[in-house]
Structure formats: structure tokens, C-alpha cells
Design an enzyme around this catalytic site. Structure first.
Site, PDB file in Angstrom:
ATOM      1  N   ALA A 128       0.792  -1.290  -0.083  1.00 39.31           N
ATOM      2  CA  ALA A 128      -0.054  -0.074   0.006  1.00 39.31           C
ATOM      3  C   ALA A 128       0.866   1.353   0.097  1.00 39.31           C
ATOM      4  O   ALA A 128       0.383   2.303   0.290  1.00 39.31           O
ATOM      5  CB  ALA A 128      -0.925  -0.034   0.969  1.00 39.31           C
ATOM      6  N   HIS A 131       5.165   4.916  -3.484  1.00 35.90           N
ATOM      7  CA  HIS A 131       6.598   5.209  -3.573  1.00 35.90           C
ATOM      8  C   HIS A 131       6.707   6.393  -4.369  1.00 35.90           C
ATOM      9  O   HIS A 131       5.947   6.625  -5.238  1.00 35.90           O
ATOM     10  CB  HIS A 131       7.316   3.771  -4.255  1.00 35.90           C
ATOM     11  CG  HIS A 131       6.964   2.761  -3.497  1.00 35.90           C
ATOM     12  ND1 HIS A 131       7.637   2.345  -2.346  1.00 35.90           N
ATOM     13  CD2 HIS A 131       6.537   1.483  -3.920  1.00 35.90           C
ATOM     14  CE1 HIS A 131       7.567   1.121  -2.111  1.00 35.90           C
ATOM     15  NE2 HIS A 131       6.664   0.602  -3.142  1.00 35.90           N
ATOM     16  N   ARG A 409       4.376 -10.915  -7.233  1.00 31.66           N
ATOM     17  CA  ARG A 409       4.597 -10.063  -8.219  1.00 31.66           C
ATOM     18  C   ARG A 409       4.738 -10.803  -9.545  1.00 31.66           C
ATOM     19  O   ARG A 409       5.157 -11.769  -9.685  1.00 31.66           O
ATOM     20  CB  ARG A 409       6.030  -9.534  -7.841  1.00 31.66           C
ATOM     21  CG  ARG A 409       6.251  -9.169  -6.375  1.00 31.66           C
ATOM     22  CD  ARG A 409       7.723  -8.827  -6.213  1.00 31.66           C
ATOM     23  NE  ARG A 409       7.912  -8.252  -4.672  1.00 31.66           N
ATOM     24  CZ  ARG A 409       7.983  -8.801  -3.564  1.00 31.66           C
ATOM     25  NH1 ARG A 409       8.108 -10.148  -3.834  1.00 31.66           N
ATOM     26  NH2 ARG A 409       8.198  -8.225  -2.460  1.00 31.66           N
ATOM     27  N   SER A 436       6.008  -4.217  -8.147  1.00 27.07           N
ATOM     28  CA  SER A 436       6.148  -3.181  -7.404  1.00 27.07           C
ATOM     29  C   SER A 436       7.049  -2.115  -8.349  1.00 27.07           C
ATOM     30  O   SER A 436       7.900  -2.676  -8.681  1.00 27.07           O
ATOM     31  CB  SER A 436       6.561  -3.336  -6.292  1.00 27.07           C
ATOM     32  OG  SER A 436       6.593  -2.111  -5.226  1.00 27.07           O
ATOM     33  N   CYS A 501     -13.365  -5.266  16.562  1.00 29.11           N
ATOM     34  CA  CYS A 501     -12.022  -4.793  16.311  1.00 29.11           C
ATOM     35  C   CYS A 501     -12.003  -3.299  15.650  1.00 29.11           C
ATOM     36  O   CYS A 501     -11.164  -2.465  15.977  1.00 29.11           O
ATOM     37  CB  CYS A 501     -10.943  -5.632  15.895  1.00 29.11           C
ATOM     38  SG  CYS A 501     -11.169  -7.443  16.709  1.00 29.11           S
TER      39      CYS A 501
HETATM   40  C1  LIG Z   1       4.049  -8.287  -1.657  1.00 27.76           C
HETATM   41  C2  LIG Z   1       3.899  -7.159  -2.559  1.00 27.76           C
HETATM   42  C3  LIG Z   1       3.852  -5.691  -2.102  1.00 27.76           C
HETATM   43  C4  LIG Z   1       3.698  -4.979  -3.011  1.00 27.76           C
HETATM   44  N1  LIG Z   1       3.896  -3.518  -2.497  1.00 27.76           N
HETATM   45  C5  LIG Z   1       3.625  -2.625  -3.174  1.00 27.76           C
HETATM   46  C6  LIG Z   1       3.714  -1.076  -2.829  1.00 27.76           C
HETATM   47  O1  LIG Z   1       3.790  -0.856  -1.564  1.00 27.76           O
HETATM   48  N2  LIG Z   1       3.576  -0.130  -3.846  1.00 27.76           N
HETATM   49  C7  LIG Z   1       3.343  -0.401  -5.045  1.00 27.76           C
HETATM   50  O2  LIG Z   1       3.228   0.708  -5.805  1.00 27.76           O
HETATM   51  N3  LIG Z   1       3.288  -1.414  -5.532  1.00 27.76           N
HETATM   52  C8  LIG Z   1       3.378  -2.701  -4.773  1.00 27.76           C
HETATM   53  N4  LIG Z   1       3.243  -3.916  -5.376  1.00 27.76           N
HETATM   54  C9  LIG Z   1       2.924  -3.907  -6.558  1.00 27.76           C
HETATM   55  C10 LIG Z   1       1.426  -4.042  -6.929  1.00 27.76           C
HETATM   56  O3  LIG Z   1       0.767  -4.639  -6.129  1.00 27.76           O
HETATM   57  C11 LIG Z   1       1.127  -4.399  -8.328  1.00 27.76           C
HETATM   58  O4  LIG Z   1       2.225  -3.682  -9.104  1.00 27.76           O
HETATM   59  C12 LIG Z   1      -0.058  -4.068  -8.904  1.00 27.76           C
HETATM   60  O5  LIG Z   1      -0.918  -4.568  -7.919  1.00 27.76           O
HETATM   61  C13 LIG Z   1      -0.447  -4.825 -10.159  1.00 27.76           C
HETATM   62  O6  LIG Z   1      -1.589  -4.636 -10.566  1.00 27.76           O
HETATM   63  P1  LIG Z   1      -2.335  -5.290 -11.908  1.00 27.76           P
HETATM   64  O7  LIG Z   1      -3.377  -4.658 -11.948  1.00 27.76           O
HETATM   65  O8  LIG Z   1      -1.499  -5.051 -12.941  1.00 27.76           O
HETATM   66  O9  LIG Z   1      -2.264  -6.662 -11.451  1.00 27.76           O
HETATM   67  P2  LIG Z   1      -3.213  -7.555 -10.716  1.00 27.76           P
HETATM   68  O10 LIG Z   1      -3.765  -7.060  -9.463  1.00 27.76           O
HETATM   69  O11 LIG Z   1      -2.874  -8.710 -10.481  1.00 27.76           O
HETATM   70  O12 LIG Z   1      -4.726  -7.728 -11.548  1.00 27.76           O
HETATM   71  C14 LIG Z   1      -4.805  -8.458 -12.783  1.00 27.76           C
HETATM   72  C15 LIG Z   1      -5.920  -8.930 -12.777  1.00 27.76           C
HETATM   73  O13 LIG Z   1      -6.200  -9.888 -13.976  1.00 27.76           O
HETATM   74  C16 LIG Z   1      -7.130 -10.660 -13.928  1.00 27.76           C
HETATM   75  N5  LIG Z   1      -7.037 -11.611 -14.935  1.00 27.76           N
HETATM   76  C17 LIG Z   1      -5.974 -12.571 -15.084  1.00 27.76           C
HETATM   77  N6  LIG Z   1      -6.359 -13.534 -16.039  1.00 27.76           N
HETATM   78  C18 LIG Z   1      -7.414 -13.036 -16.689  1.00 27.76           C
HETATM   79  C19 LIG Z   1      -8.106 -13.624 -17.805  1.00 27.76           C
HETATM   80  N7  LIG Z   1      -7.829 -14.649 -18.235  1.00 27.76           N
HETATM   81  N8  LIG Z   1      -9.631 -12.933 -17.912  1.00 27.76           N
HETATM   82  C20 LIG Z   1      -9.806 -11.970 -16.967  1.00 27.76           C
HETATM   83  N9  LIG Z   1      -8.916 -11.508 -16.153  1.00 27.76           N
HETATM   84  C21 LIG Z   1      -7.984 -12.041 -15.957  1.00 27.76           C
HETATM   85  C22 LIG Z   1      -6.653 -11.347 -12.490  1.00 27.76           C
HETATM   86  O14 LIG Z   1      -8.003 -11.909 -11.891  1.00 27.76           O
HETATM   87  C23 LIG Z   1      -6.474  -9.980 -11.740  1.00 27.76           C
HETATM   88  O15 LIG Z   1      -7.414  -9.422 -10.996  1.00 27.76           O
HETATM   89  C24 LIG Z   1       3.521  -4.841  -4.302  1.00 27.76           C
HETATM   90  C25 LIG Z   1       3.269  -6.302  -4.952  1.00 27.76           C
HETATM   91  C26 LIG Z   1       3.507  -7.309  -3.928  1.00 27.76           C
HETATM   92  C27 LIG Z   1       3.068  -8.833  -4.612  1.00 27.76           C
END
Ligand SMILES: Cc1cc2nc3c(=O)[nH]c(=O)nc-3n(C[C@H](O)[C@H](O)[C@H](O)COP(=O)(O)OP(=O)(O)OC[C@H]3O[C@@H](n4cnc5c(N)ncnc54)[C@H](O)[C@@H]3O)c2cc1C
Length: 584
Positions: A128, A131, A409, A436, A501
Site C-alpha cells: 500500500a 513510492h 509479483r 512494484s 475490532c
Molecule cells: C508483496 C507485494 C508488495 C507490493 N507492494 C507495493 C507497494 O507498496 N506499492 C506499490 O506501488 N506496488 C506494490 N506492489 C505491486 C502492486 O501490487 C502491483 O504492481 C499491482 O497490484 C499490479 O496490478 P495489476 O492490475 O497489474 O495486477 P493484478 O492486481 O494482479 O490484476 C490482474 C487481474 O487480471 C485478472 N485476470 C488474469 N487473467 C485473466 C483472464 N484470463 N481473464 C480476465 N481477467 C484475468 C486477475 O484476476 C487480476 O484481477 C506489491 C506487490 C506485492 C506482490
């Protein structure tokens, strides 16, 4: 010439790992096909290849013993809709793109396979932090977009009525920071002068406000920090948000401005006609479109493959985090990280960090894993987190852990974000490798995608009636007594506490269930309201939340789910089971 040079280097790597494989390189994209003896070698080959200068993507198709074979799912060919743009993935990135595109006169559909936005991938399990970009590798796309995203975040959070707090971040440089074998006096000199100088010079270049403080000043401001600290650098604008509330708000605002969001809809195929995107085939039917945004997180490589546009492989990296009771909030005034040299590649280092809800978190870890769905947290990982961050704050009460989680990730082997139009399929846009700081960078990623669409020929005319404002539902615990009283007078359910809580009321849970994107599971309610996120982790409120869900959705209790399909919590009434037993 460049491709030939890259090919030779990859062949050398393959020889080193004794892989039986072929390499082809096309316009900087490396395709590796063949076999290796272990998963570990598969990962190392991918990583070393990704580090070669000029490589724009690594498609790692090496087979190794035990590698899972993917089976293609069947979809519904019947056309159910038409859109100018289809966004695949309703994580924070897909939702930020949806909101950005809702500013234009476009017909946009977002499809998400899970039952909630932000509920299917990394968005539901991160730290959360907004950065600033100081921790990213200089010159990378992720750094550029993080710096821009951080600057845009405050305004967007205000528009969407979601939490955003500039909590500040210490980079503490201590006697434990430098692992190189150097004389103590030299280490101290480096820690006191050279390292802070390098960080501050970098910050200046990026336009990030930062300043150095002495050990004395640090301990005055953070009395529980290690006595081994030598100096620290402070970043006052380092911020935090709530990834769930932010993502839901992005999606709701996008919907208010005309975007259609389809949940429980999995993309299983993409048709391409004469080199152009044609249809997106989902489990609910086909959507005709000319533009597809691939924001599918961990599955972005598999989605690209469906369209014949594979330019990278995603390799999952797990990050585990510990959550501490709110009581521990008094041990720190700002978030903090311990600088470590040598630096772990592509890793900001994690730390002891605040959250907008008042808990403290330690983590995350970073581990290559084989399974994209492995969100386990092992005893070894918990131990490792304690060992890693204890040197930063030795007197922190470690027993106050109330929960732990891990997120995965979606890393590409080139380790940078891959945001570009596909090289061979017109209308297919990659938004991949978004590990991230994908949350922090999300507003800037969305802007970049909009400009790529324009470059790719999509007619984009701004709407005059775009409404950037979205109002969050009432949160009684954040109100003063007078406001709260007024709310309870209007609706008594805001006076009935369900989660003790976190002080979540029945009114908030009912709001979540009947919101624009209805919360239909215990986890979806948790993400929106925090019911079950407190000290007892839902031991008390879970049955009550389940009952409210059953009542409001008009379903039997046995149909209430924790999260996705197959996560039903109840099998029947206990006495019924006894009766059945007596009958038999
Ligand atoms: C431990 C950890 C800590 C982190 N901390 C930070 C932080 O503090 N600050 C920061 O900026 N970033 C942080 N990040 C990175 C950040 O969480 C990610 O970069 C971000 O959430 C990526 O978002 P996204 O939408 O690309 O991916 P996701 O949230 O993974 O979304 C992708 C979506 O695609 C969907 N999907 C997949 N395949 C299909 C399909 N075939 N059909 C339809 N839907 C599909 C999935 O269900 C999913 O909901 C962290 C990551 C991790 C793992």
C-alpha cells in the site's frame, strides 16, 4: 546486428546451464525453446538473458521436469457485445486505465475473471505504499512512471475520496547496512557521507524532496530505531493509501462515466484477423473490438499468447508480509527501511511500515516461486522477516503479530514494466511485468496507455461531461460524534457494530453489498469495510457478516462464500446434521 550479438550471448548462457535449447531473437525479443534439468535453471537462464543490454523481452519456453502443462479453456463464441476497447484484468492497473479511458467518448468494457475488482491478483496483497521512485533503478520505465504516479496520486485520491497520507520514509544507514568486508572506519565514512550524498543527488535529479539527518536527530524523532544507526535520509512525501478502496473507487468512477465492468468473466481466447485484434472470447461470450489492453497481471504472458503476441514470460515472485496490532503504532512516527549494500537486485528492500488503518507491517520478502497461485506463508518466511527487519528496530514487540499474507509479483525477465503496442498484432497493447511500484505508478501507467491507443489510431475525443468525483460511502468510525449521531438517526444500522475490532457497522456492510460493484463475499466486504481485519481476524464478526450477506443477497447461508468459487463456508445447520445422523 544487435539481434545477432544478443543471440550469441544467450547461447553462452545456455551452454553454462547445459540447456538443450534453441534461441531466436527478433527485434530485441528473445525466444528460448528446449529443455533444462530444473526449474531453478529455467529461472536463472531467463534472468541472465533479461539482463543482456538491448533485450526487450524474454519468452522462456524451456521445459523442465515437473513443469505444469496448460490446457486451453473453452469459451462462448456467441457475440455478447461490441467495444472500442476491451481491458483484460480488473486489478489496480486495469481499473486505473478504465477510469482514464472513461474521460473519452469511447465504449470501454473491462473483463475480470474473479468476483471483484482488485480481488484476483497482486492488488489485494501489497504494502500500500505510494513510492516516490527513489528506490527504483535509474532510467527504467518503472522509475519514470513511479515518479509521475506519485505526483498525481494526491489529486486522484481526493477526487475518489480514498485515503492518501504522506507518512514519510526513513532510509536508515546503520552498522549492519554494509555487508562488504571493509575496515570499520571506512564503513562509517561511507555510511555518514558517501551513501547519503549519492541518495540525495539521485533524489535531486528526480525532483524528490529528501534530506539527511544525523544519528542524534534520527533517535530524537524515532526513539525505537536501532542504536547502531549511523545516519538517515528522510523522504517526507513518501505516502500510503488503501489499495482496495483506491481500486474499487477507480472502477466505480469509471462505471459512473460509462465503462462497463464484467466480473466473473474469464478471457479464454482472442481472435486475430489479418493481423488485427478481432474478438475477445470469454467464458460468457465474445466481445468484438479493435483494441485490447492486456492488464492481466500474472497471466499477461498467457493472454498475449492467445493473441499470438507473446513477447515475454511472467515469472512469479512471492512477497510475504506480517501485520501487527494497532498498539504497535506508537513505536514509529514514519515508515522506515534499512539500507543494505550490496543491494538486492530489483528490490526496494522493504521495511517497517505504517498503514492508513493504523497497523504496522514488516516485509515483504522476495522469492522466486514456480506456481503463480502459491500465496502460502511458511514458518521459515515469517522467521526470515523477523531476522531481516529486527536490526532496524530491536525493541519492537514482535509478539504483536495479528496476521500475515503474501502477494505474487508478476515479474518479466527484463524486470521492467512492459507497456507498448504489440509488435505483430495491431490493436493489442501490453501492460505487463507490473510488479512494484505498480500501485504508485498506476495513474501514470493509465495515461501512458491512453497515449499509446491514440498513437495506434484510436480516435480519442474528450467528453465534456466526465465527472472525476466519486463519493465514498459513510464510515462512522472516521466521523466525529455529532456526525455519527446524525447518521444513526437517519439509519439505525450505522449504530450497530458488527466488527468490534475495527468498529464496522451493519450499515457499512449493507452499503458494500448494494454498492455499484456489489460485494458478494466475506473477502469483498473485508476489502471495502475492514470487517475481519482487526485483532481477532474475524473470529467474532464472520458469522454475523455471513448472515447479513445471506439476508441481503437472499441466499441460504450455505451459499455464502469467503472469496471465489468453491469457498463456501457452511455446509448446513449443525442440528440438521445431528438429526441426519440419528436417522441413519
Ligand atoms: C508483496 C507485494 C508488495 C507490493 N507492494 C507495493 C507497494 O507498496 N506499492 C506499490 O506501488 N506496488 C506494490 N506492489 C505491486 C502492486 O501490487 C502491483 O504492481 C499491482 O497490484 C499490479 O496490478 P495489476 O492490475 O497489474 O495486477 P493484478 O492486481 O494482479 O490484476 C490482474 C487481474 O487480471 C485478472 N485476470 C488474469 N487473467 C485473466 C483472464 N484470463 N481473464 C480476465 N481477467 C484475468 C486477475 O484476476 C487480476 O484481477 C506489491 C506487490 C506485492 C506482490
Amino acid at each position: 546486428m544487435r539481434d545477432v550479438r544478443i543471440k550469441k550471448k544467450v547461447e553462452k548462457i545456455l551452454r553454462k546451464y547445459r540447456a538443450k535449447a534453441n534461441v531466436t531473437v527478433e527485434d530485441g525479443i528473445v525466444f528460448i525453446k528446449g529443455t533444462v534439468t530444473s526449474w531453478r535453471k529455467y529461472v536463472e537462464i531467463g534472468k541472465e538473458t533479461g539482463r543482456i543490454k538491448g533485450v526487450k523481452g524474454v519468452v522462456n519456453d524451456l521445459e523442465y521436469p515437473g513443469k505444469e502443462k496448460k490446457r486451453k479453456k473453452r469459451g462462448e463464441e456467441r457475440v455478447i457485445g461490441k467495444a472500442d476497447v476491451v481491458i483484460i484484468g480488473g486489478g489496480v492497473v486495469g481499473c486505473a486505465i478504465a477510469r482514464e479511458l472513461s474521460k473519452y467518448k469511447l465504449n470501454v468494457i473491462l473483463v475480470e475473471k474473479s468476483d471483484d475488482v482488485g480481488g484476483g491478483g497482486a492488488t489485494k496483497a501489497n504494502n500500500a505504499l505510494v513510492h516516490t521512485g527513489i528506490g527504483e533503478k535509474m532510467g527504467t520505465l518503472k522509475q519514470k512512471l513511479c515518479v509521475e504516479g506519485h505526483k498525481m496520486f494526491r489529486k486522484i485520491a481526493e477526487e475518489l475520496d480514498v485515503p492518501y497520507e504522506e507518512c514519510g520514509m526513513w532510509i536508515v544507514i546503520s552498522e549492519d547496512s554494509i555487508a562488504y568486508r571493509l575496515p570499520r572506519i571506512l564503513k562509517k565514512f561511507l555510511a555518514s557521507y558517501i551513501i547519503p550524498f549519492i541518495i540525495l543527488r539521485r533524489a535531486k535529479k528526480l525532483g524528490i524532496e529528501m534530506y539527511k539527518v544525523s544519528k542524534k536527530e534520527l533517535l530524537k524523532r524515532e526513539p525505537y530505531v536501532t542504536e547502531k544507526a549511523i545516519a538517515a535520509v528522510f523522504s517526507p512525501s513518501y505516502a500510503m493509501t488503501c489499495p482496495f478502496r483506491y481500486t474499487i473507487a477507480l472502477a466505480e468512477n469509471a462505471m459512473e462515466n460509462g465503462v462497463k465492468i464484467m466480473l466473473n468473466t474469464e478471457v479464454v481466447d482472442i481472435t486475430v484477423e489479418n493481423g488485427n485484434v478481432g474478438k475477445v472470447i470469454t467464458t460468457k461470450g465474445a466481445i468484438e473490438t479493435k483494441f485490447v489492453i492486456n492488464a492481466a497481471g500474472l497471466y499477461a504472458d498467457e493472454i498475449a499468447s492467445l493473441a499470438g503476441a507473446r513477447e515475454y514470460t511472467i515469472h512469479p515472485k512471492k512477497g510475504a508480509t506480517l501485520i501487527f496490532d494497532k498498539e504497535t503504532r506508537k513505536f514509529l512516527n514514519h515508515s522506515m527501511t534499512l539500507l543494505r549494500l550490496p543491494r538486492i537486485e530489483h528490490y526496494k528492500g522493504g521495511g517497517i511500515m505504517l498503514t492508513v488503518d493504523g497497523n504496522v507491517q514488516w516485509g515483504p520478502t522476495i522469492d522466486e516461486i514456480e506456481d503463480k497461485e502459491d500465496t502460502s506463508v511458511t514458518a521459515e518466511e515469517i522467521e526470515r522477516i523477523f531476522k531481516t527487519y529486527e536490526p532496524l528496530m530491536p525493541k519492537f514487540p514482535k509478539k504483536a503479530v495479528i496476521a500475515y499474507f503474501s502477494g505474487i509479483r508478476a515479474a518479466s525477465f527484463t524486470e521492467d514494466f512492459i507497456i507498448r503496442a504489440a509488435k505483430k498484432v495491431k490493436g493489442f497493447i501490453h501492460v505487463a511485468g507490473i510488479q512494484s511500484p505498480g500501485l504508485a505508478a498506476s495513474p501514470a501507467i493509465a495515461k501512458m496507455v491512453a497515449s499509446i491507443l491514440q498513437q495506434e489510431g484510436l480516435k480519442m475525443e474528450l467528453k465534456k461531461d466526465f465527472n472525476p468525483i466519486r463519493k465514498a460511502p459513510p464510515i462512522p468510525r472516521e466521523m466525529d460524534m455529532a456526525e455519527r449521531k446524525k447518521l444513526v438517526e437517519r439509519d439505525g444500522r450505522y449504530g450497530r457494530i458488527v466488527c468490534r475490532c475495527e468498529e464496522v457497522t451493519e450499515g457499512e456492510i449493507v452499503d458494500a453489498i448494494h454498492s455499484k460493484i456489489p460485494a458478494c463475499s466475506i473477502d469483498a466486504i473485508k476489502r471495502r469495510t475492514r470487517a475481519g481485519m482487526g485483532r481477532c481476524q474475524g473470529s467474532f464478526c464472520l458469522p454475523y457478516v455471513a448472515k447479513i450477506l445471506a439476508r441481503e443477497l437472499n441466499i441460504p447461508l450455505e451459499k455464502v462464500k469467503k472469496g471465489g468459487d468453491g469457498s463456501e463456508l457452511f455446509i448446513g445447520k449443525a442440528k440438521c446434521l445431528l438429526e441426519e445422523k440419528n436417522e441413519s
